[in-house]
Design a protein around this motif. Structure first.
Motif, mmCIF file in Angstrom:
data_model
loop_
_atom_site.group_PDB
_atom_site.id
_atom_site.type_symbol
_atom_site.label_atom_id
_atom_site.label_comp_id
_atom_site.label_asym_id
_atom_site.label_seq_id
_atom_site.Cartn_x
_atom_site.Cartn_y
_atom_site.Cartn_z
ATOM 1 N N THR A 1 -6.194 -12.820 0.094
ATOM 2 C CA THR A 1 -5.430 -12.636 1.835
ATOM 3 C C THR A 1 -6.470 -11.427 2.577
ATOM 4 O O THR A 1 -6.376 -11.242 3.302
ATOM 5 C CB THR A 1 -4.202 -12.576 1.663
ATOM 6 N N VAL B 1 -3.909 -3.936 -1.173
ATOM 7 C CA VAL B 1 -2.874 -4.883 -2.349
ATOM 8 C C VAL B 1 -2.056 -4.189 -2.599
ATOM 9 O O VAL B 1 -0.752 -4.940 -2.433
ATOM 10 C CB VAL B 1 -3.994 -5.730 -3.238
ATOM 11 N N ASN C 1 0.144 -10.545 8.748
ATOM 12 C CA ASN C 1 -0.218 -9.933 7.890
ATOM 13 C C ASN C 1 -1.518 -8.876 8.050
ATOM 14 O O ASN C 1 -1.429 -7.485 7.485
ATOM 15 C CB ASN C 1 -0.421 -10.527 7.008
ATOM 16 N N ASN D 1 -9.660 -2.576 -1.006
ATOM 17 C CA ASN D 1 -9.116 -3.682 -1.289
ATOM 18 C C ASN D 1 -7.946 -3.031 -1.881
ATOM 19 O O ASN D 1 -6.897 -4.058 -1.971
ATOM 20 C CB ASN D 1 -9.439 -4.820 -2.189
ATOM 21 N N ARG D 2 -7.987 -2.603 -2.998
ATOM 22 C CA ARG D 2 -6.489 -2.481 -3.932
ATOM 23 C C ARG D 2 -5.668 -1.723 -3.032
ATOM 24 O O ARG D 2 -4.803 -2.489 -3.782
ATOM 25 C CB ARG D 2 -7.525 -1.511 -4.870
ATOM 26 N N GLY E 1 1.256 -5.755 -0.788
ATOM 27 C CA GLY E 1 2.088 -7.001 -1.601
ATOM 28 C C GLY E 1 1.361 -8.332 -1.411
ATOM 29 O O GLY E 1 1.738 -9.596 -1.853
ATOM 30 N N LEU E 2 0.335 -7.927 -0.488
ATOM 31 C CA LEU E 2 -0.373 -9.720 -0.156
ATOM 32 C C LEU E 2 -1.798 -9.848 -1.917
ATOM 33 O O LEU E 2 -1.870 -8.358 -2.236
ATOM 34 C CB LEU E 2 -1.311 -9.623 0.744
ATOM 35 N N ASP E 3 -2.096 -10.644 -1.907
ATOM 36 C CA ASP E 3 -3.219 -11.205 -2.775
ATOM 37 C C ASP E 3 -4.569 -11.166 -2.526
ATOM 38 O O ASP E 3 -5.082 -10.687 -1.100
ATOM 39 C CB ASP E 3 -2.942 -12.530 -2.701
ATOM 40 N N LYS E 4 -5.184 -10.457 -3.426
ATOM 41 C CA LYS E 4 -6.830 -10.424 -3.178
ATOM 42 C C LYS E 4 -7.211 -10.666 -1.877
ATOM 43 O O LYS E 4 -7.788 -10.503 -1.103
ATOM 44 C CB LYS E 4 -7.358 -9.787 -4.294
#
Length: 260
Positions: free
Chosen positions: A48, A39, A18, A35-36, A43-46
């Motif tokens: 992570t 993400v 990742n 970060n946006r 496809g990773l969550d915020k």
């Protein structure tokens, strides 16, 4: 093991994967990402993404622009890639021949290796001006839509080719639907001529020619390509001349490396 099966293997380190995937989010012309964007592209969550960014920044692979609230690649990324480039004797051997061909045809000559669904340039030689695309070391192009990529597919063994095509189908579904059907023709062209042709990826009015090396180099399939303005490759005779000159270049490199 096919790359498609790796995430299911017990030895596969998902956190490391990742983090590397996050670094791959940067593209030419996009030096800053937040970060946006991470993400959306991974496809990773915020949460992570936030942890990965913190860790990569602490290790020097990212730099945080506090004012903008975004990240840029750090010097550690460049340092990590240099040993690979420095160890590639192929580049030193091929460089004079690449310069000579680029000057002769008034175009750009490059060397590429595969990175999953893309081809990455490990060196280029350029002898043209104007609005020709500037392709430099590290630049990448979709494997299925380019002469250099389809030349790689013709050289790969069936299992490796199938794995690559599956990755392309996931990463570039539109390009796969548009270009995959042309692969059999490319394989016939390679078998009969020793090279394949394709319109330029960035500028369709350009001609791109590609030739894979006949032997692996450092366990990699290496492909040479040459792109020229359409005005210099308007006739079949000119296209053949460029193609055969590139074949000669590749064979000369193989002889110099003791591969023939």
């Amino acid at each position: 093991m096919p790359a498609d099966d790796l995430p299911q293997d017990k030895q596969f380190a998902s956190t490391l994967a990742n983090g590397l995937e996050l670094l791959q989010c940067f593209k030419p012309g996009e030096p800053l990402l937040g970060n946006r964007e991470f993400v959306a592209r991974t496809g990773l969550d915020k949460a992570t993404v936030s942890r990965l960014c913190f860790t990569l920044t602490a290790l020097g692979y990212l730099r945080h622009d506090i004012k903008l609230g975004k990240y840029r690649l750090g010097a550690a990324v460049l340092s990590m890639g240099y040993p690979l480039l420095a160890s590639m004797i192929l580049r030193q051997v091929a460089r004079p021949l690449m310069n000579e061909l680029a000057s002769e045809v008034g175009g750009t000559v490059g060397i590429g290796i595969r990175d999953r669904a893309e081809m990455v340039y490990m060196d280029t030689a350029r002898s043209e001006e104007g609005d020709a695309p500037l392709i430099d070391i590290g630049a990448s192009m979709p494997l299925i839509a380019t002469a250099i990529g389809r030349a790689w597919l013709t050289r790969a063994d069936p299992i490796e080719r199938e794995s690559a095509l599956n990755q392309i189908k996931v990463r570039y579904p539109k390009l796969f639907a548009e270009h995959a059907r042309r692969l059999p023709q490319t394989m016939r062209e390679m078998a009969s001529r020793g090279y394949c042709t394709n319109p330029g990826y960035f500028q369709p009015d350009r001609l791109a020619v590609a030739v894979p090396m006949s032997r692996l180099v450092n366990s990699e399939i290496v492909v040479f390509n040459c792109t020229v303005p359409a005005a210099r490759a308007a006739t079949p005779d000119t296209q053949q001349r460029v193609g055969l000159r590139l074949v000669t270049l590749v064979r000369s490199v193989e002889v110099a490396l003791g591969l023939r």
